[in-house]
Every structure is written in structure tokens, then in C-alpha cells.
Scaffold this motif. Structure first.
Motif, mmCIF file in Angstrom:
data_model
loop_
_atom_site.group_PDB
_atom_site.id
_atom_site.type_symbol
_atom_site.label_atom_id
_atom_site.label_comp_id
_atom_site.label_asym_id
_atom_site.label_seq_id
_atom_site.Cartn_x
_atom_site.Cartn_y
_atom_site.Cartn_z
ATOM 1 N N MET A 18 8.073 -20.628 -4.350
ATOM 2 C CA MET A 18 8.837 -21.020 -5.533
ATOM 3 C C MET A 18 8.573 -20.072 -6.701
ATOM 4 O O MET A 18 9.490 -19.643 -7.384
ATOM 5 N N MET A 19 7.312 -19.709 -6.898
ATOM 6 C CA MET A 19 6.920 -18.967 -8.090
ATOM 7 C C MET A 19 6.711 -17.475 -7.853
ATOM 8 O O MET A 19 6.366 -16.745 -8.776
ATOM 9 N N PHE A 20 6.915 -16.996 -6.648
ATOM 10 C CA PHE A 20 6.558 -15.632 -6.270
ATOM 11 C C PHE A 20 6.963 -14.547 -7.274
ATOM 12 O O PHE A 20 6.129 -13.730 -7.664
ATOM 13 N N PRO A 21 8.210 -14.488 -7.726
ATOM 14 C CA PRO A 21 8.593 -13.385 -8.613
ATOM 15 C C PRO A 21 7.889 -13.432 -9.971
ATOM 16 O O PRO A 21 7.816 -12.424 -10.661
ATOM 17 N N LEU A 22 7.391 -14.583 -10.335
ATOM 18 C CA LEU A 22 6.760 -14.727 -11.646
ATOM 19 C C LEU A 22 5.247 -14.531 -11.585
ATOM 20 O O LEU A 22 4.573 -14.622 -12.597
ATOM 21 N N LEU A 23 4.729 -14.233 -10.412
ATOM 22 C CA LEU A 23 3.302 -13.998 -10.244
ATOM 23 C C LEU A 23 3.006 -12.517 -10.449
ATOM 24 O O LEU A 23 2.976 -11.743 -9.503
ATOM 25 N N LYS A 24 2.887 -12.101 -11.688
ATOM 26 C CA LYS A 24 2.600 -10.709 -12.037
ATOM 27 C C LYS A 24 3.445 -9.742 -11.221
ATOM 28 O O LYS A 24 2.934 -8.946 -10.444
ATOM 29 N N GLY A 25 4.735 -9.869 -11.353
ATOM 30 C CA GLY A 25 5.652 -8.967 -10.666
ATOM 31 C C GLY A 25 5.729 -9.199 -9.172
ATOM 32 O O GLY A 25 6.041 -8.292 -8.420
ATOM 33 N N GLY A 26 5.453 -10.404 -8.742
ATOM 34 C CA GLY A 26 5.556 -10.716 -7.321
ATOM 35 C C GLY A 26 4.302 -10.422 -6.530
ATOM 36 O O GLY A 26 4.309 -10.475 -5.310
ATOM 37 N N LEU B 190 0.816 -1.211 0.000
ATOM 38 C CA LEU B 190 0.000 0.000 0.000
ATOM 39 C C LEU B 190 0.851 1.264 0.000
ATOM 40 O O LEU B 190 0.593 2.199 -0.749
ATOM 41 N N THR B 191 1.872 1.285 0.818
ATOM 42 C CA THR B 191 2.681 2.499 0.973
ATOM 43 C C THR B 191 3.799 2.632 -0.063
ATOM 44 O O THR B 191 4.363 3.705 -0.215
ATOM 45 N N HIS B 192 4.123 1.552 -0.726
ATOM 46 C CA HIS B 192 5.198 1.574 -1.721
ATOM 47 C C HIS B 192 4.699 1.052 -3.076
ATOM 48 O O HIS B 192 5.403 0.343 -3.772
ATOM 49 N N ARG B 193 3.473 1.394 -3.402
ATOM 50 C CA ARG B 193 2.830 0.863 -4.604
ATOM 51 C C ARG B 193 3.716 0.982 -5.846
ATOM 52 O O ARG B 193 3.875 0.021 -6.585
ATOM 53 N N ASP B 194 4.301 2.147 -6.068
ATOM 54 C CA ASP B 194 5.114 2.353 -7.267
ATOM 55 C C ASP B 194 6.444 1.614 -7.212
ATOM 56 O O ASP B 194 7.017 1.282 -8.240
ATOM 57 N N ALA B 195 6.953 1.382 -6.017
ATOM 58 C CA ALA B 195 8.267 0.746 -5.863
ATOM 59 C C ALA B 195 8.166 -0.697 -5.384
ATOM 60 O O ALA B 195 9.188 -1.325 -5.108
ATOM 61 N N TYR B 196 6.945 -1.231 -5.299
ATOM 62 C CA TYR B 196 6.755 -2.564 -4.722
ATOM 63 C C TYR B 196 7.598 -3.624 -5.440
ATOM 64 O O TYR B 196 8.174 -4.486 -4.793
ATOM 65 N N THR B 197 7.694 -3.547 -6.748
ATOM 66 C CA THR B 197 8.452 -4.569 -7.481
ATOM 67 C C THR B 197 9.926 -4.585 -7.077
ATOM 68 O O THR B 197 10.575 -5.611 -7.210
ATOM 69 N N ALA B 198 10.431 -3.478 -6.555
ATOM 70 C CA ALA B 198 11.819 -3.456 -6.075
ATOM 71 C C ALA B 198 12.002 -4.379 -4.870
ATOM 72 O O ALA B 198 13.110 -4.852 -4.610
ATOM 73 N N PHE B 199 10.915 -4.651 -4.151
ATOM 74 C CA PHE B 199 10.981 -5.529 -2.980
ATOM 75 C C PHE B 199 10.866 -7.013 -3.346
ATOM 76 O O PHE B 199 11.093 -7.872 -2.508
ATOM 77 N N VAL B 200 10.477 -7.306 -4.578
ATOM 78 C CA VAL B 200 10.191 -8.693 -4.969
ATOM 79 C C VAL B 200 11.372 -9.634 -4.733
ATOM 80 O O VAL B 200 11.184 -10.714 -4.149
ATOM 81 N N PRO B 201 12.611 -9.303 -5.114
ATOM 82 C CA PRO B 201 13.713 -10.235 -4.836
ATOM 83 C C PRO B 201 13.889 -10.516 -3.339
ATOM 84 O O PRO B 201 14.095 -11.670 -2.941
ATOM 85 N N ALA B 202 13.783 -9.484 -2.509
ATOM 86 C CA ALA B 202 13.917 -9.694 -1.062
ATOM 87 C C ALA B 202 12.754 -10.516 -0.521
ATOM 88 O O ALA B 202 12.942 -11.390 0.335
ATOM 89 N N LEU B 203 11.551 -10.253 -1.014
ATOM 90 C CA LEU B 203 10.387 -11.025 -0.579
ATOM 91 C C LEU B 203 10.496 -12.480 -1.017
ATOM 92 O O LEU B 203 10.098 -13.388 -0.284
#
Length: 167
Positions: free
Chosen positions: A135-143, A23-36
Motif C-alpha cells: 500500500m505504502m511502497f512509493p511513499l517509503l523514501k522513493g520506494g 544494485l545495478t540500477h541505483r541511479d534509475a531505481y526510482t523509475a521502477f517504483v511505479p511498476a514495483l
């Protein structure tokens, strides 16, 4: 959801934390995908005792291999077929053979001894689907993955904070 840094550092619900993050990082959320992705895999490794099936465990190995470029996205998708099948076993086991196998699996996990068959099955099912999603998280529509409270018991807030800090 309104978290400040102090609330992030003290939160116990990973689902709330991740909802806030999105919610708070909507525009930058994909930057968190590798860490998530790393968090989800590490979290599954933390509850490995709830992943008795070889396919679920191998799924985590394949996820790590994909992260470092050892296997292709196509191979990851192919291997996910088996990981998802392991989760389906707990979801759709109905015949006597499958139910007996499930009872055998449950009996071999000491942490499930005090749970009813349905409670143990639901916990193993949640863990198996968590491994599938990890396993598939990053490939689920940008995480993007709907963080559901049903998995919150399997997710560790302190572990999440090791991958994503409040600052």
C-alpha cells in the motif's frame, strides 16, 4: 549479486531479483517504483486468501485509488493506519479473545489446514505486512523497502517479470 538477462528470466527469488535491480540500477531505481508498486499490489491480490481482514483488502483498493489520483497521499496515510493495525493483530495478539479470533480466522482458510497455529499465524502476519508495504511502497523514501527473504515465499518471480522485463 550478479544477474545477467538469462539469470533474471530464470530467477525464482524475488528478493534476489529486487536486490539486483536496486544494485545495478541505483541511479534509475526510482523509475521502477511505479511498476514495483503495481507488482506488489498484484502480488497481494494473488494471495488474497491470506488476507482475511477487511482492512488489508481495503488497503489494496486505496493503493490503487492513490495510483490513479482518486485519493490524496494524506488519505492513503490515514487508511494505512488500519492496514497496519491488521498486521499488528497477527504480530501482537496475546490475550484469549485475540487468540480465539485468530484461531477462527485460520480455521476458515482451507490452505492453512495442514499448518500449525504458529506457522499459520506467521504466514498470515507476513501477508498482512506485505499488504501494508504494498500500500505504502512509493511513499517509503522513493520506494525503498528492504526486501527480506522472509516474504520471498509470498512473492512471485513470474509476476515480477510481467511488470519489469530483463531488457
Amino acid at each position: 549479486l550478479s544477474f545477467d538477462h538469462k539469470r533474471w528470466d530464470e530467477a525464482n527469488s524475488v528478493c534476489e531479483m529486487l536486490s539486483w535491480l536496486k544494485l545495478t540500477h541505483r541511479d534509475a531505481y526510482t523509475a521502477f517504483v511505479p511498476a514495483l508498486h503495481c507488482f506488489l499490489i498484484a502480488n497481494c491480490e494473488r494471495v488474497l486468501h491470506l488476507l482475511p481482514q477487511k482492512a488489508s483488502r481495503l488497503g489494496l483498493v486505496y493503493a490503487r485509488a492513490w495510483q490513479v489520483g482518486v485519493i490524496s497521499k494524506e488519505e492513503l496515510y490515514h487508511q494505512n493506519y488500519y492496514v497496519e493495525g491488521a498486521a499488528f493483530f497477527f504480530d501482537y495478539a496475546k490475550d484469549d479473545t485475540d487468540l480465539q479470533e485468530m484461531k477462527r480466522i485460520i480455521a476458515e482458510i482451507p490452505e492453512l489446514a495442514d499448518l500449525s497455529l504458529d506457522e499459520a499465524k506467521d504466514l498470515l502476519k507476513s501477508a498482512a505486512y506485505l499488504a501494508d508495504k504494498a500500500m505504502m511502497f512509493p511513499l517509503l523514501k522513493g520506494g525503498v523497502w528492504r526486501w527480506r527473504a522472509s516474504c520471498d515465499d509470498l512473492l512471485d518471480a513470474d509476476l515480477l517479470r510481467q511488470f519489469i522485463s530483463s531488457s
